[in-house]
Design a protein around this motif. Structure first.
Motif, PDB file in Angstrom:
ATOM      1  N   LYS A   1       0.619  11.936   6.377  1.00  0.00           N
ATOM      2  CA  LYS A   1       1.752  11.285   5.707  1.00  0.00           C
ATOM      3  C   LYS A   1       2.858  10.991   6.708  1.00  0.00           C
ATOM      4  O   LYS A   1       3.479   9.929   6.670  1.00  0.00           O
ATOM      5  CB  LYS A   1       2.296  12.161   4.574  1.00  0.00           C
TER       6      LYS A   1
ATOM      7  N   LEU B   1      -6.845  -1.028  11.183  1.00  0.00           N
ATOM      8  CA  LEU B   1      -7.170  -0.616   9.822  1.00  0.00           C
ATOM      9  C   LEU B   1      -8.108  -1.601   9.143  1.00  0.00           C
ATOM     10  O   LEU B   1      -8.822  -1.250   8.209  1.00  0.00           O
ATOM     11  CB  LEU B   1      -5.890  -0.475   8.995  1.00  0.00           C
TER      12      LEU B   1
ATOM     13  N   LEU C   1      -6.759   6.140   3.983  1.00  0.00           N
ATOM     14  CA  LEU C   1      -7.310   5.241   4.997  1.00  0.00           C
ATOM     15  C   LEU C   1      -7.338   5.931   6.364  1.00  0.00           C
ATOM     16  O   LEU C   1      -8.329   5.852   7.087  1.00  0.00           O
ATOM     17  CB  LEU C   1      -6.472   3.964   5.057  1.00  0.00           C
ATOM     18  N   LEU C   2      -6.267   6.639   6.709  1.00  0.00           N
ATOM     19  CA  LEU C   2      -6.202   7.337   7.996  1.00  0.00           C
ATOM     20  C   LEU C   2      -7.267   8.424   8.107  1.00  0.00           C
ATOM     21  O   LEU C   2      -7.763   8.691   9.197  1.00  0.00           O
ATOM     22  CB  LEU C   2      -4.814   7.933   8.221  1.00  0.00           C
TER      23      LEU C   2
ATOM     24  N   ARG D   1       3.071  -0.564   9.911  1.00  0.00           N
ATOM     25  CA  ARG D   1       1.861  -1.277   9.482  1.00  0.00           C
ATOM     26  C   ARG D   1       2.108  -2.745   9.791  1.00  0.00           C
ATOM     27  O   ARG D   1       3.103  -3.317   9.350  1.00  0.00           O
ATOM     28  CB  ARG D   1       1.657  -1.068   7.994  1.00  0.00           C
TER      29      ARG D   1
ATOM     30  N   ILE E   1       1.936   5.316   0.444  1.00  0.00           N
ATOM     31  CA  ILE E   1       1.733   6.321   1.492  1.00  0.00           C
ATOM     32  C   ILE E   1       0.423   7.069   1.247  1.00  0.00           C
ATOM     33  O   ILE E   1      -0.344   7.312   2.186  1.00  0.00           O
ATOM     34  CB  ILE E   1       2.916   7.315   1.542  1.00  0.00           C
TER      35      ILE E   1
ATOM     36  N   LEU F   1      -2.042  -0.193  12.563  1.00  0.00           N
ATOM     37  CA  LEU F   1      -0.968   0.777  12.510  1.00  0.00           C
ATOM     38  C   LEU F   1      -0.446   0.932  13.939  1.00  0.00           C
ATOM     39  O   LEU F   1      -1.217   1.231  14.854  1.00  0.00           O
ATOM     40  CB  LEU F   1      -1.507   2.117  11.998  1.00  0.00           C
TER      41      LEU F   1
ATOM     42  N   ALA G   1       1.807   8.013   8.743  1.00  0.00           N
ATOM     43  CA  ALA G   1       1.956   6.790   7.944  1.00  0.00           C
ATOM     44  C   ALA G   1       3.425   6.411   7.793  1.00  0.00           C
ATOM     45  O   ALA G   1       3.783   5.232   7.863  1.00  0.00           O
ATOM     46  CB  ALA G   1       1.308   6.976   6.577  1.00  0.00           C
TER      47      ALA G   1
ATOM     48  N   GLU H   1      -2.266   6.000  -0.241  1.00  0.00           N
ATOM     49  CA  GLU H   1      -3.391   5.115   0.103  1.00  0.00           C
ATOM     50  C   GLU H   1      -3.553   5.033   1.617  1.00  0.00           C
ATOM     51  O   GLU H   1      -4.678   5.030   2.125  1.00  0.00           O
ATOM     52  CB  GLU H   1      -3.165   3.720  -0.489  1.00  0.00           C
ATOM     53  N   GLU H   2      -2.433   5.001   2.331  1.00  0.00           N
ATOM     54  CA  GLU H   2      -2.517   4.977   3.798  1.00  0.00           C
ATOM     55  C   GLU H   2      -3.102   6.270   4.328  1.00  0.00           C
ATOM     56  O   GLU H   2      -3.883   6.259   5.276  1.00  0.00           O
ATOM     57  CB  GLU H   2      -1.139   4.708   4.421  1.00  0.00           C
TER      58      GLU H   2
ATOM     59  N   THR I   1      -5.162  -5.989  10.337  1.00  0.00           N
ATOM     60  CA  THR I   1      -4.100  -5.057   9.974  1.00  0.00           C
ATOM     61  C   THR I   1      -4.210  -3.860  10.908  1.00  0.00           C
ATOM     62  O   THR I   1      -5.308  -3.355  11.156  1.00  0.00           O
ATOM     63  CB  THR I   1      -4.255  -4.576   8.520  1.00  0.00           C
TER      64      THR I   1
ATOM     65  N   MET J   1       0.852  -1.184   0.000  1.00  0.00           N
ATOM     66  CA  MET J   1       0.000   0.000   0.000  1.00  0.00           C
ATOM     67  C   MET J   1       0.894   1.241   0.000  1.00  0.00           C
ATOM     68  O   MET J   1       1.851   1.323   0.762  1.00  0.00           O
ATOM     69  CB  MET J   1      -0.900  -0.019   1.240  1.00  0.00           C
TER      70      MET J   1
END
Length: 148
Positions: free
Chosen positions: A25, A56, A9-10, A33, A3, A106, A28, A5-6, A104, A1
């Motif tokens: 960013k 996540l 998601l965040l 992860r 950064i 973080l 992340a 995309e993360e 999953t 994935m």
């Protein structure tokens, strides 16, 4: 994935929803992860609390040790978080968290957690709200147990 995309998601996680993308960013990039299989422990009751976790995807059981074995006191799902109490109070983990299904998460180190709370008071408010909900839920469970 990636950064980016993360970061997307965040943005869906309530405690991070008010944080600007550049800071997401950083979260992340500086966080780990991690993936856990069914039955695998994310943390164990009594361990040192060096990070908080944000789920996540997947779900986990929150277990408290008792003389009769572990007792499930809660279930965490996507966007849920835990580990903040051990960091805030500088105390050992108060529960074991075990993956109920493939999960999953973080892992946010203690230093980053404090930096985020200092820079984003709204994040601190969201964490306090969640802690208040947890206390309310536990009070309801205790009252039900006493009545039984």
């Amino acid at each position: 994935m990636s950064i980016n995309e993360e970061v997307e998601l965040l943005k869906t996680v309530p405690i991070f929803s008010k944080i600007e993308p550049a800071k997401l960013k950083l979260i992340a990039f500086t966080s780990d992860r991690m993936t856990f299989d069914v039955g695998q422990e994310l943390c164990h009751q009594g361990d040192i609390g060096d990070a908080m976790y944000v789920i996540l995807g997947g779900s986990a059981d929150v277990l408290i040790d008792s003389p009769n074995g572990p007792i499930k006191v809660a279930e965490l799902r996507r966007n849920g978080f835990f580990g903040e109490m051990a960091i805030l109070c500088d105390m050992p983990r108060t529960a074991t968290v075990k993956a109920h299904e493939k999960l999953t998460a973080l892992k946010i180190p203690k230093e980053m957690f404090f930096r985020l709370v200092a820079e984003f008071p709204q994040m601190a408010v969201e964490i306090m709200r969640e802690l208040a909900h947890r206390v309310e839920d536990m009070n309801g469970k205790l009252a039900a147990a006493q009545a039984a």
